[in-house]
Design a protein around this motif. Structure first.
Motif, short mmCIF file in Angstrom:
data_model
loop_
_atom_site.label_atom_id
_atom_site.label_comp_id
_atom_site.label_asym_id
_atom_site.label_seq_id
_atom_site.Cartn_x
_atom_site.Cartn_y
_atom_site.Cartn_z
N CYS A 255 0.86 -1.18 0.00
CA CYS A 255 0.00 0.00 0.00
C CYS A 255 0.90 1.23 0.00
CB CYS A 255 -0.89 0.00 1.24
SG CYS A 255 0.03 -0.31 2.73
N THR A 256 0.39 2.30 -0.58
CA THR A 256 1.23 3.50 -0.70
C THR A 256 1.27 4.31 0.58
OG1 THR A 256 -0.67 4.59 -1.65
CG2 THR A 256 0.96 3.72 -3.20
N VAL A 269 -2.71 0.81 -4.24
CA VAL A 269 -1.95 -0.44 -4.18
C VAL A 269 -0.58 -0.15 -4.80
CG1 VAL A 269 -1.89 -2.87 -4.83
CG2 VAL A 269 -4.09 -1.69 -4.61
N ASP A 270 0.45 -0.60 -4.14
CA ASP A 270 1.80 -0.48 -4.71
C ASP A 270 2.09 -1.80 -5.42
OD1 ASP A 270 4.57 -0.69 -5.09
OD2 ASP A 270 4.93 0.81 -3.54
N MET A 271 1.96 -1.79 -6.74
CA MET A 271 2.05 -3.04 -7.50
C MET A 271 3.45 -3.64 -7.48
SD MET A 271 -0.93 -3.82 -8.49
CE MET A 271 -0.80 -4.94 -9.88
N VAL A 272 4.43 -2.79 -7.31
CA VAL A 272 5.81 -3.30 -7.29
C VAL A 272 6.02 -4.14 -6.02
CG1 VAL A 272 8.23 -2.62 -7.21
CG2 VAL A 272 6.64 -1.39 -8.69
N ALA A 340 -10.27 2.95 1.67
CA ALA A 340 -9.58 3.46 0.47
C ALA A 340 -8.70 2.36 -0.13
CB ALA A 340 -8.74 4.68 0.84
N LEU A 341 -8.02 1.61 0.74
CA LEU A 341 -7.16 0.54 0.23
C LEU A 341 -8.00 -0.57 -0.42
CD1 LEU A 341 -4.34 -0.68 -0.14
CD2 LEU A 341 -4.53 -1.67 2.14
N LEU A 342 -9.11 -0.90 0.21
CA LEU A 342 -9.96 -1.97 -0.35
C LEU A 342 -10.47 -1.57 -1.73
CD1 LEU A 342 -11.39 -4.64 -0.17
CD2 LEU A 342 -13.19 -3.56 1.20
N ASP A 343 -10.92 -0.32 -1.86
CA ASP A 343 -11.37 0.14 -3.18
C ASP A 343 -10.26 0.02 -4.20
OD1 ASP A 343 -14.02 0.69 -3.19
OD2 ASP A 343 -13.82 2.81 -2.61
N ALA A 350 -7.77 -6.73 -12.15
CA ALA A 350 -7.27 -7.22 -13.45
C ALA A 350 -5.74 -7.13 -13.48
CB ALA A 350 -7.88 -6.41 -14.58
N ALA A 351 -5.21 -6.02 -12.98
CA ALA A 351 -3.74 -5.86 -12.99
C ALA A 351 -3.09 -6.90 -12.09
CB ALA A 351 -3.39 -4.45 -12.53
N ILE A 352 -3.75 -7.20 -10.98
CA ILE A 352 -3.18 -8.21 -10.05
C ILE A 352 -3.21 -9.59 -10.71
CG2 ILE A 352 -3.56 -9.36 -7.82
CD1 ILE A 352 -4.39 -6.52 -6.75
#
Ligand code: GN1
Ligand code: MG
Length: 365
Positions: A255-256, A269-272, A340-343, A350-352
């Motif tokens: 999470c950012t 979400v921090d995808m990295v 906010a994180l859940l949203d 899709a990205a995940i």
């Protein structure tokens, strides 16, 4: 109300501890330590020897003997040396017990493990290291019969039950339902559709020995953050699903902004780091657990964020009887943060999924 406690202990408590542990010295110093929400933690120095002293919250853990029983079961059957990090057990008092009951409450002492704890981490590599550590914990105990463990907090990660507690709190809220609170009530009500997916996985997946509180600050890293020295907060070890432990990592690592942030608009979400977490779990557990279990991991991120949000909001409605707070609206703010994180997690499904695909290919899974 469960407000922030005072920062020092009474002399009488220290004297009683001295007697309980047989310390013959007056060289005892202490100060508040850490950022846990349940027990009060102190750094204690006795004649130069450093310990962690916990004032144990037996309102939250009303069955402390179950904690000792679970740890004894696991330690008897398995060699903790199999793990490349420590699982620090409490130091026994003169009576041979982990717990010391004094007038001031119930206390436990731990050896101090040196290193660094973080409420957030800033690199993909550290995310992977953290995930590998929690995954190794699960892996080592895979041969155990998880059903031998007793629930130290019954229904701890039971999403359905947490929604019932939310409904009960709503019948007689102890706080006024202002606009922000109402918004959160509506938000979490709408998200109850995730309960069905939780129930589906619960009916399909095997119970494992899980840690159940895998927030990032329950790892003690080496100074260079390249290794894990210890995994702490072992009170919630009980039977659970692998996605619980992956999910709480997503909640606190990928999470950012951390759990206490009020910058709702910059929570994402921090995808990295998410990729680092997935890679850590896959590297250790792929091939050792079932394919549906592996596939359930991303659901854990959503579910654990949801369950924490619901619990924070419920505690706000009950006027802060469970979590320690520094100010009255803090649990509402925590619920807003988790919302906010859940949203963001739902928005990035899709990205995940694409990330999972990519990693599976790379690791030939
Ligand atoms: C509590 O004790 P601590 O802060 O590590 C809570 C967890 C929550 C967490 C939220 C026994 O953990 O379930 O994830 O706060 N532990 C208990 O930050 O309720
Ligand atoms: Mg903790």
């Amino acid at each position: 109300m469960n407000t922030e406690p005072k920062t020092t202990m009474n002399e009488s408590v220290l004297d009683a501890l001295k007697a309980a542990y047989g310390w013959e010295t007056d060289q005892i110093k202490h100060r508040r330590f850490g950022s846990g929400h349940i027990h009060k933690t102190y750094l204690l120095t006795v004649d130069g020897q450093v310990y962690i002293l916990q004032e144990f919250n037996d309102k939250v853990f009303s069955l402390p003997e179950r904690i000792s029983g679970n740890l004894a079961y696991l330690m008897e059957q398995f060699d903790p040396g199999q793990l490349p990090f420590a699982l620090p057990m409490p130091v026994t008092n003169r009576e041979g017990s982990f717990f010391t009951r004094l007038d001031g409450g119930l206390f436990r002492l731990f050896p101090f493990v040196s290193g660094i704890t973080r409420d957030a981490i800033d690199q993909r590599g550290q995310a992977k290291i953290a995930a590998e550590a929690f995954a190794r914990f699960i892996q080592v105990f895979l041969p155990a019969d998880a059903r031998q463990l007793k629930d130290t907090i019954p229904h701890f990660h039971d999403l359905e039950k947490r929604y019932r507690q939310f409904d009960t709190a709503l019948l007689h809220p102890k706080v006024s339902l202002d606009r922000a609170t109402k918004e959160m009530i509506d938000f979490y009500r709408e998200k109850s559709e995730l309960v069905d997916k939780y129930l589906y996985y619960r009916s399909q997946l095997p119970l494992r020995v899980t840690h159940n509180d895998t927030k990032i600050n329950n790892l003690i890293f080496a100074e260079n953050l390249e290794r894990v020295n210890a995994l702490i907060d072992l009170d919630t070890i009980m039977a659970g699903f692998v996605f619980f432990d992956f999910g709480d990592l997503v909640r606190t690592v990928a999470c950012t902004r951390d759990e206490s942030s009020m910058e709702w608009d910059s929570i994402d979400v921090d995808m990295v780091k998410y990729e680092g977490l997935l890679e850590g779990f896959y590297t250790v557990l792929a091939g050792e657990i079932g394919s549906e279990e592996l596939e359930s991991l991303p659901f854990g991120g959503e579910m654990m964020t949801l369950i924490m949000g619901v619990r924070f909001l419920t505690d706000h409605l009950n006027r802060n009887v469970y979590y320690q707070v520094q100010y009255p609206e803090q649990n509402l703010h925590r619920a807003q943060n988790q919302a906010a994180l859940l949203d963001a997690l739902i928005g990035k499904r899709a990205a995940i999924n694409a990330l999972e695909e990519k990693l599976r290919n790379e690791l030939s899974l």
